[in-house]
Scaffold this motif. Structure first.
Motif, PDB file in Angstrom:
ATOM      1  N   ALA A  39      43.656  33.783  34.617  1.00 52.30           N
ATOM      2  CA  ALA A  39      42.511  34.128  35.460  1.00 52.30           C
ATOM      3  C   ALA A  39      42.935  35.076  36.575  1.00 52.30           C
ATOM      4  N   SER A  40      44.170  34.918  37.053  1.00 48.38           N
ATOM      5  CA  SER A  40      44.667  35.785  38.125  1.00 48.38           C
ATOM      6  C   SER A  40      44.802  37.219  37.633  1.00 48.38           C
ATOM      7  N   MET A  41      45.340  37.369  36.423  1.00 44.36           N
ATOM      8  CA  MET A  41      45.486  38.716  35.876  1.00 44.36           C
ATOM      9  C   MET A  41      44.124  39.326  35.576  1.00 44.36           C
ATOM     10  N   ARG A  42      43.197  38.533  35.071  1.00 42.46           N
ATOM     11  CA  ARG A  42      41.849  39.061  34.806  1.00 42.46           C
ATOM     12  C   ARG A  42      41.214  39.552  36.103  1.00 42.46           C
ATOM     13  N   ALA A  43      41.447  38.820  37.198  1.00 43.52           N
ATOM     14  CA  ALA A  43      40.876  39.228  38.483  1.00 43.52           C
ATOM     15  C   ALA A  43      41.479  40.549  38.954  1.00 43.52           C
ATOM     16  N   LEU A  44      42.811  40.700  38.785  1.00 39.10           N
ATOM     17  CA  LEU A  44      43.451  41.961  39.174  1.00 39.10           C
ATOM     18  C   LEU A  44      42.922  43.126  38.335  1.00 39.10           C
TER      19      LEU A  44
END
Lengths: 184, 123
Positions: free
Chosen positions: B14-19
């Motif tokens: 989810a963190s990478m998707r947000a970035l």
């Protein structure tokens, strides 16, 4: 009177995890160790697969084009992903991962509280990824040494002299973050 | 009126998707997200897309499997697919290329370079 020889304890192999590194092991005789100032170490373990790992990161300053940011989370997300991927490649499952967090101290007053930013990022990351945080020792103004047994998921965190760690300034954006692109 | 480029990002983090969402929307693209290859296939079955950006290591269906299935179908078989991964081995890069990937991007990504790569494969 003769005594039976005392069986020697198997030697523990200590692996130092430096800033920017991630290490994973399924060997019960391995201990991952690091010394932290404002950096944060994430210790992950999978109690069913009996593997664990540690990373050690310091969020970097953003490139000049990102002046609105205090820190650049790209590198932190990257190192977290490297650790998680190594855990998965070693047989772990993301849904079973458990975490400890250590470090994130602000050692010098008057400087950017980069330790707080590191700790805040790490906590937020685990929450977003749904990885339970089982234990943490974050913040304050003291350096720490962390010894982590990856198979058991057990850690020992001790306060150490700040002089035992290298000076921790926010790192420049790493060369690896140039995001090399190859079109086929 | 120019059509906005629509991108599907596929990553279990989810963190990478947000970035990615932040970088790509700032670049003027429309961004949709899937959290693994299987979810991406289900989304692609009912949606149109201009570019797919996918991770490799994901549960249920990994990036290699996603590329192979997209290429084997008829709906999006010509769609550019960029692999965005922490993997740096030549063996995995070759495997992605053989499966039909359009490009290979090593994390941590540079937002400006990523946007540039998307523009290159869509023109």
């Amino acid at each position: 009177m003769l005594h039976a020889p005392i069986p020697s304890q198997p030697a523990i192999a200590r692996i130092v995890v430096m800033q920017g590194q991630a290490r994973v092991s399924g060997d019960p005789l391995v201990e991952l160790t690091t010394v932290l100032g404002s950096c944060v170490a994430t210790c992950l373990y999978d109690p069913e697969a009996r593997i664990g790992g540690m990373n050690h990161f310091l969020l970097s300053e953003p490139p000049s084009s990102h002046s609105q940011c205090v820190v650049d989370e790209h590198y932190g997300v990257y190192l977290m992903e490297v650790l998680i991927n190594e855990m998965l490649n070693a047989g772990g499952a993301k849904a079973r991962l458990r975490a400890h967090l250590y470090g994130g101290a602000n050692l010098r007053t008057g400087m950017t509280p980069i330790g707080t930013a590191n700790a805040s990022f790490a906590c937020s990351f685990l929450e977003r990824e749904g990885i339970p945080l089982m234990r943490s020792d974050l913040g304050r103004n003291t350096a720490r040494r962390v010894d982590f047994r990856p198979v058991a998921g057990q850690a020992r965190c001790r306060i150490v002299e700040a002089t035992s760690i290298p000076e921790n300034r926010p790192a420049p954006r790493p060369v690896a973050s140039t995001g090399d692109i190859e079109l086929f | 009126m120019t059509k906005t480029t629509r991108i599907l990002t596929v990553d279990d983090s989810a963190s990478m998707r947000a970035l990615l969402n932040h970088a790509l929307t700032a670049g003027g693209f429309q961004v949709d997200q899937a959290d693994d290859g299987q979810s991406a296939l289900e989304w692609l079955a009912v949606n149109e897309v201009d570019v797919v950006i996918t991770d490799i290591n994901m549960p249920r269906l990994d990036g290699f499997g996603l590329i192979e299935q997209v290429r084997a179908g008829s709906r999006h078989c010509d769609c550019p697919i960029l692999v965005l991964t922490t993997e740096s081995s030549d063996e995995k890069k070759s495997r992605a290329r053989a499966a039909g990937a359009t490009g290979w991007i090593v994390k941590p990504f540079d937002p400006a370079k990523l946007v540039d790569a998307v523009r290159k494969v869509t023109h």
